[in-house]
Scaffold this motif. Sequence first.
Motif, short mmCIF file in Angstrom:
data_model
loop_
_atom_site.label_atom_id
_atom_site.label_comp_id
_atom_site.label_asym_id
_atom_site.label_seq_id
_atom_site.Cartn_x
_atom_site.Cartn_y
_atom_site.Cartn_z
N ASP A 157 0.81 -1.22 0.00
CA ASP A 157 0.00 0.00 0.00
C ASP A 157 0.84 1.27 0.00
OD1 ASP A 157 -2.25 1.59 -0.02
OD2 ASP A 157 -2.35 1.70 2.16
N GLY A 214 -3.19 4.45 1.29
CA GLY A 214 -4.00 4.65 2.49
C GLY A 214 -5.45 4.97 2.15
N LEU A 271 -7.03 1.46 1.18
CA LEU A 271 -6.56 0.55 2.23
C LEU A 271 -7.75 -0.11 2.92
CD1 LEU A 271 -4.56 -0.73 4.21
CD2 LEU A 271 -4.41 1.48 5.39
N ILE A 281 2.98 -1.32 4.66
CA ILE A 281 2.71 0.12 4.68
C ILE A 281 3.93 0.84 4.12
CG2 ILE A 281 2.12 2.11 6.10
CD1 ILE A 281 -0.13 0.03 5.86
N GLY A 331 3.41 3.78 2.12
CA GLY A 331 3.07 5.20 2.05
C GLY A 331 1.58 5.37 2.19
N ALA A 332 1.16 6.65 2.16
CA ALA A 332 -0.27 6.96 2.30
C ALA A 332 -0.56 8.25 1.55
CB ALA A 332 -0.65 7.08 3.78
N GLY A 340 5.04 -1.46 8.78
CA GLY A 340 5.69 -0.35 8.10
C GLY A 340 7.17 -0.59 7.95
#
Lengths: 333, 333
Positions: free
Chosen positions: B220, B223, B227, B242, B244-245, B273
């Motif tokens: 992802d 986000g 997500l 994880i 990034g977002a 992450g």
Amino acid sequence: MTVNAQYRLAARPVGLPKSTDWQYTEEPAGQPGDGEFLVELQYISLDPAMRGWINAQRSYIAPVEIGDVMRAAGTGTVIESNNGRFPKGAAVQGLFGVQKYAVSDGTGVSTIDTSRAPAPMYLGTLGSSGFTAYFGLLDIGRPRPGQTIVVSAAAGAVGSVAGQIGKIMGCRVVGIAGGPGKCAFLVDELGFDAAIDYKAGDLRAQLKEHTPDGVDVFFDNVGGEILDTVLTRITRGARVIISGAVSQYNSENGMRGPANYMQLLVQRASMTGFLVFDYVSRYPEAASELSAWLAEGRLTSREHVVEGGIAAFPETLLGLFDGRNTGKLVLAV
Amino acid sequence: MTVNAQYRLAARPVGLPKSTDWQYTEEPAGQPGDGEFLVELQYISLDPAMRGWINAQRSYIAPVEIGDVMRAAGTGTVIESNNGRFPKGAAVQGLFGVQKYAVSDGTGVSTIDTSRAPAPMYLGTLGSSGFTAYFGLLDIGRPRPGQTIVVSAAAGAVGSVAGQIGKIMGCRVVGIAGGPGKCAFLVDELGFDAAIDYKAGDLRAQLKEHTPDGVDVFFDNVGGEILDTVLTRITRGARVIISGAVSQYNSENGMRGPANYMQLLVQRASMTGFLVFDYVSRYPEAASELSAWLAEGRLTSREHVVEGGIAAFPETLLGLFDGRNTGKLVLAV
């Protein structure tokens, strides 16, 4: 004729389960067939997970259907048996439901030794609550001596055991609970290093004070604001154990997700869910360790037994969500 | 006298960075001191992470301060040198900032071989974007042949490489991207098994169609809603990476947390992450593997080079957040 009494699911609750979401029924107790036995229940386990079982969505287990006897773990005595493994007189525990009598073929049932520990303890510290604490903390959390563990709902059945195991492992353990009475229980009776009363306000400042080196392992039973706040304190490589989210189970506006989840990236940390049922083959290991710690006085087990029989079930269940219980909440039949 | 030009941070942006959040400055290029060298930049890397660097909060790296030259990776040529490792004429890459000339002591700088690959590729597939894809997918995601991988921002610098590595590993790979052009690029040019256009609506139905066996690994970069939707499709033991977002970096109302995070419990899954900088010692391994796949034609690298020089920086950066780029976004100095 033996009369059974039970609570059945009458409607899918919106928010907190209301009395009208349940139906009290009486009917003749069943007769055990070939390979079956009849159990007279003594104690019924009340668990936050029950709230999830009565939602319509399939989760890790099929939902309780409208009209079904409510699913619950319990302990009792075999009073009639056509099953050699569970003879008349045996003390047993299993998913017998919210009722006075249950017929079982033995699936998921085990005998318990009430001379070694009182029956309610087999629903708590020596049952799935204790096993949840044991495998969640040790397998998922992997704490190392000297690390800081934070436990939410720390005065509950799972949290109280998880925190004490953390102490046994040589960690600094900080519990989060609601109210000064529970906080005193954590520190004075269970030996936690510190307790945080989330009802006393400024959770973040309290957490910062009591976790000066950050949080290496977070055993979360609660979700919501508490999860979000602890995420701001996690250390590099921290493990967040998702054991439950009791603050969210009755939400009518959907679940609140952890807005600070990007701390997982900043801290190269993980958030991992687990279910105790996956560890069935290792239950004997957990039972043996937990029993030894109890015998050595290193582990304290607290049960909160509510008298009142089956009729008290709907109201007693709500105690899980407003924090009435300290330790394992059990209904005496 | 050589005149340098640069963009400095003028104000902390609220939401998308505005032109007034930047200050364009000109000044004499610095003179390299002992052990230093002067680089003339040719390409500047544009990365979603830059949005985080200009927030006030300390994250995994110190914030860019008001008045500082904006932090950025770039490639260039050494034009003056007092450093034997980086002689005049060497092609180099490093965190040189958004400017035409940079003085460096060599910290974090490496030479690149522009006869083997064009310079922009050393900022993308053969640089931190590609390494992010490589270590994130393989180390955190641990995909096994036959499993299903979903990648968000799949047409971006990181996602496009992550998805292709997934194919090389023998997985089913589904990309999520915005618009039919990017989706066609994923399937027709990169060999993804399917692509989902999140702008075309009903993300959940599209995801269900293309991941009939669920999602074993989710890489992802985005986000938010994506997500949350993918979490509804994860399989038992799934790994959510994880990376990034980007959908949340410019939010003015705080981050949106994944409301469906309890699927981690239901599916005994993890969300982890990571930061590529932790893998510096293994960069040679990643560079070697990625180069070999490029040479064998199993990996396609796409760079999106924007001409326009330093002056085009503020506007070009915005392209990352409205999805203008396909592949690695790079500004030609």
